[in-house]
Design a protein around this motif. Structure first.
Motif, PDB file in Angstrom:
ATOM      1  N   ALA A   1      -1.743   4.824   4.290  1.00 28.28           N
ATOM      2  CA  ALA A   1      -1.139   3.655   4.062  1.00 28.28           C
ATOM      3  C   ALA A   1      -0.060   3.243   4.878  1.00 28.28           C
TER       4      ALA A   1
ATOM      5  N   SER B   1       0.501   4.438  -2.631  1.00 28.74           N
ATOM      6  CA  SER B   1       0.297   5.594  -2.610  1.00 28.74           C
ATOM      7  C   SER B   1       1.296   6.434  -2.585  1.00 28.74           C
TER       8      SER B   1
ATOM      9  N   GLU C   1       0.777  -1.093   0.043  1.00 29.68           N
ATOM     10  CA  GLU C   1       0.066   0.052  -0.084  1.00 29.68           C
ATOM     11  C   GLU C   1       0.697   1.317  -0.162  1.00 29.68           C
TER      12      GLU C   1
END
Length: 160
Positions: free
Chosen positions: A103, A90, A86
């Protein structure tokens, strides 16, 4: 956070600081306490040149990343890669800082789950918490991201 963060796996408390930066001999599997380096994050992610320009301290992509990769050696590199997925998503500059911070924060419950399933040492949780405490703006987020990428590289590449 203090600079003497300890993950103690035995039943007895550990009261002394690790004596040196050579943390490669301590592992989670033999119930030896595992430490983050004593000066880790004590001065933040950045140093400043004489002219006032900030730059990422080299140890975050060098010495500290290599030490963390060694301390996380019981963890599969793919599990670490999944943990930071993540963060990679991001990285887009169009996202607001809050989205990137989310994130980064998502790493904590994922780290807790990995430790619970015995797929990662307990030090991973302390590592994530300490870094989350030092993310205050985009520059900090990018420094943490670069640090994670360096750790992942050392986990995959090992000694070269």
């Amino acid at each position: 956070m203090d600079n003497q963060t300890v993950i103690n796996t035995p039943e007895e408390p550990v009261t002394k600081q690790a004596s040196s930066m050579d943390t490669t001999s301590t592992t989670q599997r033999d119930n030896t306490p595992v430490y983050l380096p004593a000066d880790y994050l004590s001065s933040g992610y950045y140093a400043t040149t004489d002219k006032g320009t900030k730059y990422l301290r080299p140890e975050f992509v060098g010495k500290y990343a290599e030490i963390m990769a060694t301390l996380l050696a019981d963890m599969k590199a793919t599990d670490f890669g999944n943990l930071i997925r993540e963060m990679k998503r991001s990285k887009k500059k169009t996202l607001p800082f809050e989205a990137r911070l989310t994130a980064a924060a998502e790493m904590l419950p994922k780290a807790l789950a990995l430790v619970h399933r015995k797929k990662a040492p307990a030090l991973l949780v302390t590592f994530v918490k300490d870094n989350l405490d030092h993310i205050h703006d985009d520059a900090d987020w990018y420094a943490y991201y670069r640090h994670l990428e360096a750790i992942a590289g050392y986990m995959i590449g090992g000694d070269t």
